[in-house]
Design an enzyme around this catalytic site. Structure first.
Site, mmCIF file in Angstrom:
data_model
loop_
_atom_site.group_PDB
_atom_site.id
_atom_site.type_symbol
_atom_site.label_atom_id
_atom_site.label_comp_id
_atom_site.label_asym_id
_atom_site.label_seq_id
_atom_site.Cartn_x
_atom_site.Cartn_y
_atom_site.Cartn_z
ATOM 1 N N ARG A 1 -3.519 0.672 -1.400
ATOM 2 C CA ARG A 1 -2.514 0.798 -0.602
ATOM 3 C C ARG A 1 -2.687 2.237 0.341
ATOM 4 N NH1 ARG A 1 3.633 1.437 -0.655
ATOM 5 N NH2 ARG A 1 4.327 0.057 0.890
ATOM 6 N N ALA B 1 5.699 -0.013 6.173
ATOM 7 C CA ALA B 1 4.972 -1.017 5.444
ATOM 8 C C ALA B 1 6.000 -1.534 4.258
ATOM 9 C CB ALA B 1 3.904 -0.079 4.536
ATOM 10 N N SER B 2 5.992 -2.843 4.031
ATOM 11 C CA SER B 2 7.070 -3.215 3.339
ATOM 12 C C SER B 2 6.955 -2.855 1.799
ATOM 13 C CB SER B 2 7.282 -4.801 3.169
ATOM 14 O OG SER B 2 7.180 -5.190 4.623
ATOM 15 N N GLN B 3 8.175 -2.930 0.984
ATOM 16 C CA GLN B 3 8.341 -2.523 -0.552
ATOM 17 C C GLN B 3 7.193 -3.335 -1.186
ATOM 18 O OE1 GLN B 3 11.959 -3.159 -2.103
ATOM 19 N NE2 GLN B 3 11.714 -1.925 -3.836
ATOM 20 N N PRO B 4 6.238 -2.855 -2.037
ATOM 21 C CA PRO B 4 5.293 -3.771 -2.661
ATOM 22 C C PRO B 4 5.941 -4.504 -3.591
ATOM 23 C CG PRO B 4 4.656 -1.622 -2.780
ATOM 24 C CD PRO B 4 5.974 -1.389 -2.099
#
Ligand code: SAH
Length: 227
Positions: A41, A67-70
């Site tokens: 990432r 970027a969205s939360q994994p």
């Protein structure tokens, strides 16, 4: 040594800890957890925030976007269950990180992003990592990408006031879509399925906050709230 290899080495421990955090959120599927190990990432977020790449949180990627939360992305993958024959439409390429995860699972990913700079950056990262089954387009994803429809999977990473009818039209029989729908500040994550020609909608998580889907079937570009 390759620069990537040096970076990778530095981030291996952090990536393992992220996978533990994702597992702690109830995602126990080994195939999904391994995906997060395979995609670095830190190469997808801007260098200035690379040290935060393995936090389980949204990370700023510029242009007011994140970027969205994994763990949320892991949840998306768990609900959508991409399989090797699936054609996947992604709305909101952003960093390209979810694009990469999906490309490892499906046949081909078609991803639309409205901010050109983000799409160009994602393209560069995906190329550098050797992804061949990803097509990116700059434009309004609220109208989908008709040329390659129907899709078995549609994933939307930005919040909309309603489920865009254009996206429903592009969903294949048996297909599934995830999209946050609601008000500007808080939304429900909806799982939309086409089953025997009928559309079924189910709320799978409430209290989510995504960046707005700006476009024809989303919020209007000026940013003011629709009623
Ligand atoms: N999965 C991405 C999420 C990025 S945030 C990641 O983890 O990096 C959502 C993205 O949707 C933003 O980049 C935003 O610019 C984009 N977006 C918003 N409205 C859009 C639209 N109508 N069409 C395409 N992309 C849109």
């Amino acid at each position: 040594m390759e620069p990537e290899a040096v970076e990778d080495y530095r981030f291996v421990g952090a990536r393992r800890r992220l996978i533990e955090l994702i597992r702690a959120q109830g995602i126990e599927d080994l195939e999904i957890l391994q995906l997060f190990d395979r995609v670095p990432r830190h190469l997808f977020v801007p260098e200035g925030v690379a040290h935060r790449a393995y936090e389980d949180s949204a990370v700023p990627i510029g242009f007011g976007q994140t970027a969205s939360q994994p763990s949320l992305q892991a949840y998306y993958i768990k609900l959508l269950q991409p399989s090797p024959d699936d054609r996947i439409l992604e709305i909101g390429t952003g960093s390209g990180y979810l694009t990469a995860l999906l490309a490892l699972m499906g046949d081909r990913v078609y991803s639309v992003e409205r901010i050109r700079e983000l799409s160009v950056r994602a393209r560069r990262t995906l190329d550098r990592m050797g992804y061949k089954n990803v097509a990116l387009m700059v434009g309004d994803g609220s109208i989908g990408w008709r040329r390659f429809a129907p899709y078995q999977i549609i994933t939307v990473a930005a919040a909309s006031p309603q489920v865009p009818s254009a996206l429903v039209d592009q969903l294949d029989e048996g297909g599934r879509m995830l999209i946050p729908v609601g008000r500007r500040q808080v939304q429900d994550l909806l799982l939309v399925r086409r089953v025997n020609g009928r559309i079924e909608e189910q709320s799978v998580r409430d209290g989510c906050t995504f960046v707005p889907l700006l476009g024809r079937y989303g919020w209007n570009e000026g940013g003011e709230t629709a009623t």
